[in-house]
Design a protein around this motif. Structure first.
Motif, PDB file in Angstrom:
ATOM      1  N   VAL A  99      20.136   6.689  67.166  1.00  0.00           N
ATOM      2  CA  VAL A  99      20.709   8.031  67.224  1.00  0.00           C
ATOM      3  C   VAL A  99      19.567   9.043  67.250  1.00  0.00           C
ATOM      4  O   VAL A  99      18.683   9.004  66.394  1.00  0.00           O
ATOM      5  CB  VAL A  99      21.627   8.289  66.008  1.00  0.00           C
ATOM      6  N   THR A 100      19.581   9.908  68.252  1.00  0.00           N
ATOM      7  CA  THR A 100      18.640  11.021  68.332  1.00  0.00           C
ATOM      8  C   THR A 100      19.446  12.315  68.184  1.00  0.00           C
ATOM      9  O   THR A 100      20.677  12.279  68.198  1.00  0.00           O
ATOM     10  CB  THR A 100      17.896  11.026  69.689  1.00  0.00           C
ATOM     11  N   PRO A 101      18.791  13.449  68.062  1.00  0.00           N
ATOM     12  CA  PRO A 101      19.554  14.697  67.978  1.00  0.00           C
ATOM     13  C   PRO A 101      20.443  14.936  69.204  1.00  0.00           C
ATOM     14  O   PRO A 101      21.419  15.672  69.132  1.00  0.00           O
ATOM     15  CB  PRO A 101      18.477  15.773  67.867  1.00  0.00           C
ATOM     16  N   GLU A 102      20.107  14.288  70.316  1.00  0.00           N
ATOM     17  CA  GLU A 102      20.839  14.506  71.566  1.00  0.00           C
ATOM     18  C   GLU A 102      21.783  13.374  71.941  1.00  0.00           C
ATOM     19  O   GLU A 102      22.818  13.616  72.556  1.00  0.00           O
ATOM     20  CB  GLU A 102      19.836  14.711  72.706  1.00  0.00           C
ATOM     21  N   ASP A 103      21.445  12.139  71.620  1.00  0.00           N
ATOM     22  CA  ASP A 103      22.158  10.989  72.175  1.00  0.00           C
ATOM     23  C   ASP A 103      22.336   9.855  71.171  1.00  0.00           C
ATOM     24  O   ASP A 103      21.679   9.822  70.125  1.00  0.00           O
ATOM     25  CB  ASP A 103      21.380  10.428  73.383  1.00  0.00           C
ATOM     26  N   THR A 104      23.193   8.895  71.559  1.00  0.00           N
ATOM     27  CA  THR A 104      23.391   7.665  70.796  1.00  0.00           C
ATOM     28  C   THR A 104      23.332   6.490  71.761  1.00  0.00           C
ATOM     29  O   THR A 104      24.001   6.497  72.797  1.00  0.00           O
ATOM     30  CB  THR A 104      24.752   7.688  70.067  1.00  0.00           C
ATOM     31  N   TYR A 105      22.532   5.480  71.422  1.00  0.00           N
ATOM     32  CA  TYR A 105      22.362   4.282  72.235  1.00  0.00           C
ATOM     33  C   TYR A 105      22.844   3.082  71.429  1.00  0.00           C
ATOM     34  O   TYR A 105      22.469   2.922  70.261  1.00  0.00           O
ATOM     35  CB  TYR A 105      20.880   4.074  72.583  1.00  0.00           C
ATOM     36  N   VAL A 106      23.646   2.213  72.058  1.00  0.00           N
ATOM     37  CA  VAL A 106      24.123   0.985  71.421  1.00  0.00           C
ATOM     38  C   VAL A 106      23.444  -0.161  72.162  1.00  0.00           C
ATOM     39  O   VAL A 106      23.875  -0.570  73.244  1.00  0.00           O
ATOM     40  CB  VAL A 106      25.657   0.875  71.487  1.00  0.00           C
ATOM     41  N   ILE A 107      22.363  -0.671  71.575  1.00  0.00           N
ATOM     42  CA  ILE A 107      21.473  -1.618  72.252  1.00  0.00           C
ATOM     43  C   ILE A 107      21.670  -3.025  71.682  1.00  0.00           C
ATOM     44  O   ILE A 107      21.556  -3.211  70.465  1.00  0.00           O
ATOM     45  CB  ILE A 107      20.001  -1.182  72.071  1.00  0.00           C
ATOM     46  N   PRO A 108      21.929  -4.023  72.544  1.00  0.00           N
ATOM     47  CA  PRO A 108      22.007  -5.404  72.046  1.00  0.00           C
ATOM     48  C   PRO A 108      20.687  -5.811  71.401  1.00  0.00           C
ATOM     49  O   PRO A 108      19.604  -5.467  71.895  1.00  0.00           O
ATOM     50  CB  PRO A 108      22.274  -6.230  73.313  1.00  0.00           C
ATOM     51  N   ALA A 109      20.763  -6.546  70.299  1.00  0.00           N
ATOM     52  CA  ALA A 109      19.563  -6.927  69.545  1.00  0.00           C
ATOM     53  C   ALA A 109      18.572  -7.707  70.390  1.00  0.00           C
ATOM     54  O   ALA A 109      17.359  -7.553  70.223  1.00  0.00           O
ATOM     55  CB  ALA A 109      19.954  -7.733  68.312  1.00  0.00           C
TER      56      ALA A 109
ATOM     57  N   LYS B  11      16.635   8.410  80.979  1.00  0.00           N
ATOM     58  CA  LYS B  11      16.241   7.796  82.238  1.00  0.00           C
ATOM     59  C   LYS B  11      15.397   6.544  82.033  1.00  0.00           C
ATOM     60  O   LYS B  11      14.905   5.966  82.985  1.00  0.00           O
ATOM     61  CB  LYS B  11      15.468   8.795  83.094  1.00  0.00           C
ATOM     62  N   GLY B  12      15.207   6.118  80.797  1.00  0.00           N
ATOM     63  CA  GLY B  12      14.309   5.016  80.495  1.00  0.00           C
ATOM     64  C   GLY B  12      14.991   3.654  80.444  1.00  0.00           C
ATOM     65  O   GLY B  12      16.150   3.482  80.847  1.00  0.00           O
ATOM     66  N   LYS B  13      14.258   2.713  79.909  1.00  0.00           N
ATOM     67  CA  LYS B  13      14.675   1.304  79.829  1.00  0.00           C
ATOM     68  C   LYS B  13      16.038   1.118  79.172  1.00  0.00           C
ATOM     69  O   LYS B  13      16.805   0.255  79.563  1.00  0.00           O
ATOM     70  CB  LYS B  13      13.606   0.524  79.049  1.00  0.00           C
ATOM     71  N   TYR B  14      16.353   1.924  78.164  1.00  0.00           N
ATOM     72  CA  TYR B  14      17.589   1.741  77.401  1.00  0.00           C
ATOM     73  C   TYR B  14      18.700   2.702  77.831  1.00  0.00           C
ATOM     74  O   TYR B  14      19.733   2.780  77.167  1.00  0.00           O
ATOM     75  CB  TYR B  14      17.295   1.901  75.903  1.00  0.00           C
ATOM     76  N   SER B  15      18.521   3.400  78.940  1.00  0.00           N
ATOM     77  CA  SER B  15      19.506   4.400  79.372  1.00  0.00           C
ATOM     78  C   SER B  15      20.881   3.792  79.634  1.00  0.00           C
ATOM     79  O   SER B  15      21.898   4.460  79.453  1.00  0.00           O
ATOM     80  CB  SER B  15      19.009   5.152  80.603  1.00  0.00           C
ATOM     81  N   GLN B  16      20.934   2.526  80.023  1.00  0.00           N
ATOM     82  CA  GLN B  16      22.235   1.884  80.287  1.00  0.00           C
ATOM     83  C   GLN B  16      23.067   1.723  79.027  1.00  0.00           C
ATOM     84  O   GLN B  16      24.267   1.473  79.086  1.00  0.00           O
ATOM     85  CB  GLN B  16      22.042   0.533  80.957  1.00  0.00           C
ATOM     86  N   TYR B  17      22.437   1.874  77.860  1.00  0.00           N
ATOM     87  CA  TYR B  17      23.141   1.725  76.586  1.00  0.00           C
ATOM     88  C   TYR B  17      23.512   3.069  75.960  1.00  0.00           C
ATOM     89  O   TYR B  17      23.966   3.118  74.816  1.00  0.00           O
ATOM     90  CB  TYR B  17      22.284   0.909  75.606  1.00  0.00           C
ATOM     91  N   LEU B  18      23.326   4.129  76.713  1.00  0.00           N
ATOM     92  CA  LEU B  18      23.640   5.480  76.248  1.00  0.00           C
ATOM     93  C   LEU B  18      25.148   5.689  76.191  1.00  0.00           C
ATOM     94  O   LEU B  18      25.871   5.353  77.128  1.00  0.00           O
ATOM     95  CB  LEU B  18      23.015   6.503  77.194  1.00  0.00           C
ATOM     96  N   HIS B  19      25.615   6.231  75.074  1.00  0.00           N
ATOM     97  CA  HIS B  19      27.060   6.536  74.921  1.00  0.00           C
ATOM     98  C   HIS B  19      27.217   7.942  74.413  1.00  0.00           C
ATOM     99  O   HIS B  19      26.430   8.458  73.688  1.00  0.00           O
ATOM    100  CB  HIS B  19      27.723   5.567  73.943  1.00  0.00           C
TER     101      HIS B  19
END
Length: 120
Positions: free
Chosen positions: A88-98, A112-120
């Motif tokens: 969780v950042t001030p702007e976004d939440t990412y749900v990333i598989p371990a 726009k980075g490596k984990y952008s596909q996990y952005l919710h």
């Protein structure tokens, strides 16, 4: 915002996002677990670790420390002990598989980075 307060905000945002995604959220009775809570959907349960970051490295890029503290000792989180890392950042939440986390000490998230596909 103070670190402890930010940690509480991060957990609340993670719970909100996961609930919106259709998960039920449950909490362990003790705090000495390698995960923060359990999510369940359609009878399948997963363990969730939450990390919040206000550490902005450049515009929209946040660095997350993946070490846990125990007194003066710090160790890297073991991704085998949870199923999802919610960042969780001030702007976004990412749900990333371990299994995407590996044994990294830090990771960086942005839209726009490596984990952008996990952005919710």
């Amino acid at each position: 915002m103070q670190r402890r307060t930010w940690g509480n905000v991060a957990e609340a945002r993670a719970i909100s996002v996961l609930t919106e995604l259709g998960f039920n959220v449950s909490f362990p009775l003790t705090e000495n677990n390698p995960y923060d809570f359990v999510i369940e959907r359609a009878g399948s349960c997963s363990l969730v670790q939450v990390k919040g970051s206000q550490n902005q490295k450049s515009e929209g890029v946040y660095e997350v420390d993946l070490r846990s503290s125990s007194g003066s000792h710090r160790k890297v989180m073991d991704p085998n002990l949870f199923d999802y890392l919610v960042v969780v950042t001030p702007e976004d939440t990412y749900v990333i598989p371990a299994d995407e986390v590996g044994g990294n000490v830090t990771l960086r998230v942005n839209r726009k980075g490596k984990y952008s596909q996990y952005l919710h």
